[in-house]
Design an enzyme around this catalytic site. Structure first.
Site, PDB file in Angstrom:
ATOM      1  N   GLY A   1       0.849  -1.198   0.000  1.00 17.71           N
ATOM      2  CA  GLY A   1       0.000   0.000   0.000  1.00 17.71           C
ATOM      3  C   GLY A   1       0.873   1.232   0.000  1.00 17.71           C
ATOM      4  O   GLY A   1       1.199   1.813  -1.034  1.00 17.71           O
TER       5      GLY A   1
ATOM      6  N   ARG B   1      -3.730  10.367  10.288  1.00 16.59           N
ATOM      7  CA  ARG B   1      -2.758   9.385  10.809  1.00 16.59           C
ATOM      8  C   ARG B   1      -2.113   9.802  12.137  1.00 16.59           C
ATOM      9  O   ARG B   1      -2.075   9.001  13.065  1.00 16.59           O
ATOM     10  CB  ARG B   1      -1.654   9.097   9.779  1.00 16.59           C
TER      11      ARG B   1
ATOM     12  N   CYS C   1     -10.403  22.089  18.533  1.00 20.85           N
ATOM     13  CA  CYS C   1     -10.054  21.980  19.969  1.00 20.85           C
ATOM     14  C   CYS C   1     -10.078  20.532  20.426  1.00 20.85           C
ATOM     15  O   CYS C   1     -11.022  20.096  21.088  1.00 20.85           O
ATOM     16  CB  CYS C   1     -11.011  22.814  20.799  1.00 20.85           C
TER      17      CYS C   1
ATOM     18  N   TYR D   1      -3.311   6.518   3.145  1.00 24.08           N
ATOM     19  CA  TYR D   1      -4.112   6.745   4.354  1.00 24.08           C
ATOM     20  C   TYR D   1      -4.223   8.247   4.651  1.00 24.08           C
ATOM     21  O   TYR D   1      -4.178   8.669   5.797  1.00 24.08           O
ATOM     22  CB  TYR D   1      -3.543   5.968   5.556  1.00 24.08           C
TER      23      TYR D   1
HETATM   24  C1  PLP Z   1      -5.101  -6.637   4.098  1.00 23.70           C
HETATM   25  C2  PLP Z   1      -4.129  -5.509   3.864  1.00 23.70           C
HETATM   26  N1  PLP Z   1      -3.097  -5.714   3.023  1.00 23.70           N
HETATM   27  C3  PLP Z   1      -2.198  -4.731   2.797  1.00 23.70           C
HETATM   28  C4  PLP Z   1      -2.310  -3.506   3.387  1.00 23.70           C
HETATM   29  C5  PLP Z   1      -1.285  -2.456   3.040  1.00 23.70           C
HETATM   30  O1  PLP Z   1      -0.431  -2.182   4.086  1.00 23.70           O
HETATM   31  P1  PLP Z   1       0.751  -1.105   3.892  1.00 23.70           P
HETATM   32  O2  PLP Z   1       0.138   0.150   3.420  1.00 23.70           O
HETATM   33  O3  PLP Z   1       1.337  -0.993   5.257  1.00 23.70           O
HETATM   34  O4  PLP Z   1       1.703  -1.674   2.900  1.00 23.70           O
HETATM   35  C6  PLP Z   1      -3.369  -3.248   4.257  1.00 23.70           C
HETATM   36  C7  PLP Z   1      -3.511  -1.957   4.896  1.00 23.70           C
HETATM   37  O5  PLP Z   1      -4.456  -1.609   5.555  1.00 23.70           O
HETATM   38  C8  PLP Z   1      -4.300  -4.289   4.503  1.00 23.70           C
HETATM   39  O6  PLP Z   1      -5.335  -4.081   5.330  1.00 23.70           O
END
Ligand code: PLP
Length: 195
Positions: A61, A98, A129, A158
């Site tokens: 991700g 985040r 606040c 994110y």
């Molecule tokens: C099932 C699953 N795979 C992969 C990822 C990706 O993780 P990252 O962004 O840390 O690589 C996530 C992130 O929420 C996830 O829920």
């Protein structure tokens, strides 16, 4: 992790067709964060590939898009006390969640640099606040004033997907930059849209 997987393969009576290694490779957030050693990671996977006939699945991700975006924010007010400066930004925890959600640290860099460094604690906070409406705390920073713009870095993952209208705040616009061309891919929300 690879050792754990290998133990599972060995101990299990099942023959695995796929192994899903998921994501979590992360990115270098530039604040002493640890970076995954891809060479080591790939060679350990290669060693498994040689031994077992398994298809590996990855779900990266952040490592793909994390460092592709930044949140441009403006200084609304510098609240100064003897101990620290609160830099109150026009972005808040609803725009980028985040840090509030799980304490992540993202670099905040000025869009225009100056050489006037203030050795004082700087708390970069949003205008909501809430105790958690805080992005970053630094021991020193360049002198800032109202309307200065800053970039909160590495918000490509994110980021906008976790943004909300909390506190009746319209979400920011998203601008795609490709070399020197700019394209608005989602317009800045209007308060009328959310009430
Ligand atoms: C099932 C699953 N795979 C992969 C990822 C990706 O993780 P990252 O962004 O840390 O690589 C996530 C992130 O929420 C996830 O829920």
């Amino acid at each position: 992790m690879i050792r754990v997987i290998e133990n599972i393969i060995k101990k299990s009576k099942n023959k695995f067709e796929y192994i899903d290694l998921g994501g979590g490779m992360g990115i270098d957030y530039g604040l002493n964060s640890k970076k995954l050693n891809y060479k080591k990671y790939s060679s350990s996977i290669e060693s498994l590939l040689k031994k077992y006939k398994v298809k590996f699945i990855f779900e990266p991700g952040r490592s793909i898009i994390g460092d592709t975006a930044c949140l441009i924010t403006k200084v609304i007010y510098v609240k100064s006390s003897t101990k620290k400066n609160f830099i109150i930004l026009d972005s808040a925890m609803n725009d980028f969640m985040r840090p509030a959600l799980y304490g992540s640290s993202h670099r905040i860099i000025p869009t225009v640099k100056n050489n006037k460094i203030l050795k004082k604690i700087h708390d970069f906070v949003g205008p909501i606040c809430e105790t958690t409406d805080r992005f970053l705390t630094l021991k020193k920073y360049q002198q800032l004033k109202e309307n200065d713009t800053l970039a909160i870095c590495d918000v490509g993952a994110y980021g906008i997907v976790l943004a909300s209208n909390y506190n009746l705040r319209p979400k920011p616009a998203e601008v795609l930059i490709n070399n020197s061309s700019l394209k608005i891919i989602s317009k800045r929300e209007n308060i009328n849209k959310i009430i």
